[in-house]
Design an enzyme around this catalytic site. Structure first.
Site, PDB file in Angstrom:
ATOM      1  CB  ALA A  63      -0.860  -0.022   1.253  1.00 27.24           C
ATOM      2  N   GLY A 102       0.574  -5.064   0.753  1.00 29.55           N
ATOM      3  CA  GLY A 102      -0.577  -4.993  -0.136  1.00 29.55           C
ATOM      4  C   GLY A 102      -0.286  -5.579  -1.510  1.00 29.55           C
ATOM      5  CD  GLU A 105      -2.621  -7.521   2.543  1.00 35.00           C
ATOM      6  OE1 GLU A 105      -2.305  -6.339   2.286  1.00 35.00           O
ATOM      7  OE2 GLU A 105      -3.215  -7.858   3.573  1.00 35.00           O
ATOM      8  CD  GLU A 125       1.465  -5.803   5.268  1.00 37.98           C
ATOM      9  OE1 GLU A 125       2.269  -6.740   5.497  1.00 37.98           O
ATOM     10  OE2 GLU A 125       0.730  -5.775   4.266  1.00 37.98           O
TER      11      GLU A 125
HETATM   12  C1  3H9 Z   1       0.692  -2.290   3.436  1.00 35.62           C
HETATM   13  O1  3H9 Z   1       0.864  -2.748   2.360  1.00 35.62           O
HETATM   14  C2  3H9 Z   1      -0.604  -2.346   4.162  1.00 35.62           C
HETATM   15  C3  3H9 Z   1      -1.570  -3.330   3.579  1.00 35.62           C
HETATM   16  O2  3H9 Z   1      -1.424  -4.594   4.187  1.00 35.62           O
HETATM   17  C4  3H9 Z   1      -2.980  -2.926   3.867  1.00 35.62           C
HETATM   18  C5  3H9 Z   1      -3.568  -1.877   3.073  1.00 35.62           C
HETATM   19  C6  3H9 Z   1      -5.061  -1.666   3.322  1.00 35.62           C
HETATM   20  N1  3H9 Z   1       4.651   3.424   0.057  1.00 35.62           N
HETATM   21  O3  3H9 Z   1      13.320   1.645   0.176  1.00 35.62           O
HETATM   22  P1  3H9 Z   1      13.709   2.379  -1.034  1.00 35.62           P
HETATM   23  C7  3H9 Z   1       9.405   4.811  -1.286  1.00 35.62           C
HETATM   24  S1  3H9 Z   1       1.912  -1.454   4.248  1.00 35.62           S
HETATM   25  C8  3H9 Z   1       5.138   4.636  -0.256  1.00 35.62           C
HETATM   26  O4  3H9 Z   1      14.770   3.406  -0.928  1.00 35.62           O
HETATM   27  P2  3H9 Z   1      14.765  -0.005  -2.227  1.00 35.62           P
HETATM   28  C9  3H9 Z   1      10.531   5.117  -0.315  1.00 35.62           C
HETATM   29  O5  3H9 Z   1      10.095   5.971   0.698  1.00 35.62           O
HETATM   30  C10 3H9 Z   1       3.272  -1.491   3.135  1.00 35.62           C
HETATM   31  N2  3H9 Z   1       6.430   4.861  -0.567  1.00 35.62           N
HETATM   32  O6  3H9 Z   1      14.054   1.402  -2.253  1.00 35.62           O
HETATM   33  C11 3H9 Z   1      11.538   5.751  -1.240  1.00 35.62           C
HETATM   34  O7  3H9 Z   1      11.121   7.075  -1.476  1.00 35.62           O
HETATM   35  P3  3H9 Z   1      12.197   8.236  -1.709  1.00 35.62           P
HETATM   36  C12 3H9 Z   1       3.948  -2.808   3.119  1.00 35.62           C
HETATM   37  C13 3H9 Z   1       7.237   3.808  -0.560  1.00 35.62           C
HETATM   38  O8  3H9 Z   1      14.925  -0.421  -3.621  1.00 35.62           O
HETATM   39  C14 3H9 Z   1      11.365   4.980  -2.539  1.00 35.62           C
HETATM   40  O9  3H9 Z   1      10.048   4.402  -2.469  1.00 35.62           O
HETATM   41  N3  3H9 Z   1       5.128  -2.721   2.308  1.00 35.62           N
HETATM   42  C15 3H9 Z   1       6.801   2.520  -0.243  1.00 35.62           C
HETATM   43  O10 3H9 Z   1      15.936   0.005  -1.322  1.00 35.62           O
HETATM   44  C16 3H9 Z   1      12.373   3.882  -2.743  1.00 35.62           C
HETATM   45  O11 3H9 Z   1      12.383   3.045  -1.579  1.00 35.62           O
HETATM   46  C17 3H9 Z   1       6.301  -2.385   2.825  1.00 35.62           C
HETATM   47  O12 3H9 Z   1       6.451  -2.181   4.012  1.00 35.62           O
HETATM   48  C18 3H9 Z   1       5.434   2.348   0.070  1.00 35.62           C
HETATM   49  N4  3H9 Z   1       4.922   1.134   0.365  1.00 35.62           N
HETATM   50  O13 3H9 Z   1      13.746  -0.978  -1.506  1.00 35.62           O
HETATM   51  C19 3H9 Z   1       7.457  -2.282   1.860  1.00 35.62           C
HETATM   52  N5  3H9 Z   1       7.849   1.661  -0.316  1.00 35.62           N
HETATM   53  O14 3H9 Z   1      12.931   7.841  -2.951  1.00 35.62           O
HETATM   54  C20 3H9 Z   1       8.206  -1.002   2.080  1.00 35.62           C
HETATM   55  C21 3H9 Z   1       8.905   2.400  -0.684  1.00 35.62           C
HETATM   56  O15 3H9 Z   1      11.368   9.453  -1.834  1.00 35.62           O
HETATM   57  N6  3H9 Z   1       9.226  -0.795   1.105  1.00 35.62           N
HETATM   58  N7  3H9 Z   1       8.541   3.698  -0.840  1.00 35.62           N
HETATM   59  O16 3H9 Z   1      13.055   8.219  -0.497  1.00 35.62           O
HETATM   60  C22 3H9 Z   1      10.418  -1.449   1.126  1.00 35.62           C
HETATM   61  O17 3H9 Z   1      10.666  -2.322   1.941  1.00 35.62           O
HETATM   62  C23 3H9 Z   1      11.461  -1.038   0.129  1.00 35.62           C
HETATM   63  O18 3H9 Z   1      11.109   0.241  -0.338  1.00 35.62           O
HETATM   64  C24 3H9 Z   1      11.607  -1.970  -1.097  1.00 35.62           C
HETATM   65  C25 3H9 Z   1      12.552  -1.312  -2.125  1.00 35.62           C
HETATM   66  C26 3H9 Z   1      12.199  -3.306  -0.622  1.00 35.62           C
HETATM   67  C27 3H9 Z   1      10.294  -2.208  -1.775  1.00 35.62           C
END
Ligand code: 3H9
Length: 690
Positions: A63, A102, A105, A125
């Site tokens: 999400a 998400g 999901e 999450e």
């Molecule tokens: C969820 O899904 C809830 C659901 O169950 C329910 C819904 C109803 N959203 O980490 P990076 C941005 S909760 C918005 O440097 P990498 C991040 O801030 C979510 N922004 O890259 C950064 O921005 P900036 C569950 C996001 O290649 C840029 O993207 N998912 C999100 O080292 C690059 O990120 C997670 O917890 C997001 N979801 O790693 C996954 N994700 O360039 C969270 C990233 O402005 N994300 N951004 O600084 C990660 O673990 C890593 O970003 C990922 C890539 C492994 C994907």
């Protein structure tokens, strides 16, 4: 059709592509066209199967976290997944990169999931203080079983494509062009014909779940949660998937999600998520970087060895330098032993161990460092010794090589000023064990060149560290604040608190251990040596050291340790010593409350953070939070000291610091102007106005 979602029809297989850089988060501007596209495809007779894929480097990573805390705009993820499950033709998620939260999901809403061989799938999450809120807790166990789902959801750690395949989460794993493979897979399945069962109606994973075994596993995991609500809620939700009908379990998951998303803990953890990414950003992001192919490390002791391992683990060849062949062999032997432990624990393959060991080249000759592009010294913490090392480096290092010191306290400007190339000098302050601890304080000295700094920030990320750029001062951000946190420790003891009472106040707060447990673990002799070097004293700790009580390693410190035990027990001798020293000073012991312990330790911690911000040693309050959450065990559910100050109430902190300052006159309680401003404006920004 929109910029974020596009559809092409490949011989009856509709390929829906989500394109929302950088990580294809499910923002509103994705959800709306995605829902519309799926409704259209459901009703389109020319379409026999649907593939959901993503452009760019990854499948949907979750999400959109920036939308949390704002009113939900429909359609939400749950509506999209519910809609997917009404489609009678086969739906296939084509997963590359990471399918997280998400994203997974969404994939669980499809009949089938196929993955690229390097893909990772998970529900992280919990790391944001949440639980999967798009049906993940109810659908995942239906495929992989309750216990496996519990472990994945409570740890938040993703699994690789092969493991996911074995567990039943993924139906096929491919190498090469994933979308083509997924399209062929979908076409084939459609030709064979249905009916196709949505995950909600499958029960292959759940089977006859052994609830007693599940509860035992959940209880184990809850113990590790240390006051965090999310892991407990995750376990509850997965249990509901076993014990409740699907729709009831789904509704219960939603209720838990709504509660958690509004909680201080989740706000704190989301703050840390963005803070870590912000900390890695430097002004002038286009600054060119220097090329780093080989790294040199001077000193093969615990610190140097750990640093060398961190780089070898990140794929860099390392030249490890020691003063004698014996010391070098000892250091290399320790490194080999550490890798062997990882192999025996199953966290490293034998092959990988061999590859990593092959990265090391040992030497006792400085001339061998001439081929290194980055050289880090981890020698004895003494200015004269460091200057001598840097003098040698000045003579042999190649032009443009970055010369780093791992000093914890010393003045890096002075070190840089002692050689002919101060622009190449900076601090890389690793935390022990350096191959494990995530934090890296990167210390920018007055003359450090921007490209040298940009290079190490980038490098830190490549070796999996969370980097924070800080300025030069005694102890930099972390250790300087640690000194402020500990400055009242002795006074609290003398006034009547016991080590275990103080440690308990800390662990109740959420710290993994208290300051005395920490001291015993690290070795009390380290602080003793530092104090002596600076002409400082600490009556209780010094006396313990004089008695040879250095902590765990000698079996006695602030606590007593049974042979080999990690947890100590209170020692009546230490308590008697404290009373004796108090009596010598005419101090009559009194009862000290947990609140007072927090006020006299953690409020000065915040106050010192404010001073650090005022002096621009840290660029942002959130950088300080990153340091403390990643290097010192500040409870993540409180977001780091500067975020916590907001939760606690900065005005209360100011009021109590003023009280203690009036009472004791101690400098550590003297309120920083920026903290007073925070109490008035609610912001750490120095130019914030009320
Ligand atoms: C969820 O899904 C809830 C659901 O169950 C329910 C819904 C109803 N959203 O980490 P990076 C941005 S909760 C918005 O440097 P990498 C991040 O801030 C979510 N922004 O890259 C950064 O921005 P900036 C569950 C996001 O290649 C840029 O993207 N998912 C999100 O080292 C690059 O990120 C997670 O917890 C997001 N979801 O790693 C996954 N994700 O360039 C969270 C990233 O402005 N994300 N951004 O600084 C990660 O673990 C890593 O970003 C990922 C890539 C492994 C994907």
């Amino acid at each position: 059709m929109s910029n974020s979602v596009s559809v092409v029809n490949d011989n009856g297989v509709a390929i829906v592509t989500i394109d929302n850089p950088p990580v294809n988060a499910l923002s509103f501007h994705v959800r709306e066209p995605l829902m519309q596209a799926l409704v259209d495809l459901r009703d389109d007779a020319s379409v026999t199967a649907i593939v959901i894929a993503c452009a760019g480097r990854t499948f949907v990573a979750g999400a959109d976290i920036t939308e949390f805390g704002k009113p939900v705009q429909q359609p939400d993820l749950r509506a999209i997944v519910a809609m997917l499950e009404t489609i009678a033709k086969p739906t296939v998620a084509a997963i590359h990169g990471t399918a997280l939260g998400g994203g997974l999901e969404l994939a669980l809403g499809c009949h089938f999931r196929v993955a690229d061989i390097d893909a990772k799938l998970g529900l992280p999450e919990v790391k944001l203080g949440l639980l999967p809120g798009g049906g993940g807790t109810v659908r995942l166990p239906r495929l992989v079983g309750a216990v496996k789902a519990l472990k994945m959801i409570v740890s938040g750690s993703p699994v690789g494509a092969d493991e996911a395949h074995e567990a039943g989460l993924v139906d096929a794993v491919f190498e090469g062009d994933l979308v083509t493979h997924a399209t062929n897979f979908a076409g084939e399945i459609a030709r064979k014909g249905g009916p196709f069962t949505p995950v909600r109606d499958r029960n292959d994973g759940l089977g006859e779940t052994d609830l007693a075994a599940f509860d035992a596993e959940a209880a184990e995991l809850a113990k590790k949660a240390r006051g965090l609500e999310a892991p407990v809620a995750c376990a509850q939700a997965v249990r509901n998937a076993v014990t409740l009908p699907f729709d009831e379990a789904l509704a219960a998951e939603r209720a838990l999600f709504v509660k958690l998303v509004a909680s201080d803990q989740s706000r704190a953890q989301r703050h840390l998520f963005f803070a870590e990414r912000e900390a890695a950003k430097l002004p002038g992001k286009d600054t060119p970087k220097r090329r780093i192919t080989r790294v040199g490390v001077i000193g093969a002791g615990t610190m140097g060895g750990g640093i060398a391992m961190a780089f070898a683990n990140g794929g860099f060849p390392v030249t490890l330098l020691e003063t004698s062949v014996e010391a070098l062999q000892r250091g290399l032997g320790m490194i080999e032993k550490n890798y062997a432990v990882s192999v025996s624990r199953g966290s490293l393959a034998e092959d990988a161990k061999r590859q990593r060991l092959a990265q090391f080249k040992g030497s006792t000759d400085y001339a061998d460092l001439a081929e290194c592009d980055l050289i880090i010294e981890a020698v004895f913490e003494d200015m004269a010794v460091k200057k001598e090392v840097f003098g040698k480096l000045d003579a042999i290092a190649k032009p443009g090589a970055i010369l780093a010191t791992n000093t914890s306290y010393l003045d890096i400007n002075e070190i840089a000023g002692s050689i002919s190339r101060p622009q190449d000098v900076l601090g890389l302050h690793f935390f022990s064990p350096a191959n494990v601890m995530k934090l890296l304080e990167i210390v920018r000295a007055d003359k450090t060149a921007p490209d040298a700094l940009a290079t190490v920030v980038d490098l830190a990320r490549r070796i999996g560290k969370v980097a924070v750029v800080v300025g030069v001062c005694h102890g930099f951000v972390g250790n300087r604040m640690l000194a402020a946190r500990g400055s009242e420790s002795e006074a609290l003891l003398l006034e009547g608190a016991t080590p275990s009472q103080i440690d308990k106040a800390f662990t109740d707060f959420g710290w993994p251990m208290g300051p005395f447990q920490m001291g015993d673990l690290a070795g009390l002799d380290i602080g003793w040596r530092n104090r002596k070097a600076r002409g400082l004293t600490a009556v209780i700790a010094d006396t313990l050291c004089e008695q040879g009580r250095f902590g765990q390693k000698t079996g006695r410190g602030f606590y007593l340790y049974e042979a080999g035990a990690r947890a100590g027990v209170p020692d009546p001798e230490v308590e008697a010593l404290i009373r004796e020293k108090a009596a010598e000073r005419g101090i009559v012991p009194r009862a000290i409350s947990a609140d007072e312990i927090i006020e006299r330790t953690l409020y000065p911690l915040v106050n010192e953070g404010a001073k650090i911000l005022e002096e621009k040693i840290a660029a942002r309050a959130s950088d300080i939070d990153v340091v403390w959450a990643n290097g010192y065990g500040f409870p993540i559910g409180k977001g780091g000291p500067m975020f916590w100050a907001g939760l606690e109430g900065a005005s209360r902190i100011v009021e109590r610091l003023d009280h203690w300052h009036q009472r004791t006159g101690k400098q550590v309680f003297e309120v920083a102007p920026l903290l007073r401003q925070m109490a008035e404006t609610g912001s750490w920004e120095s130019d914030a106005t009320a």
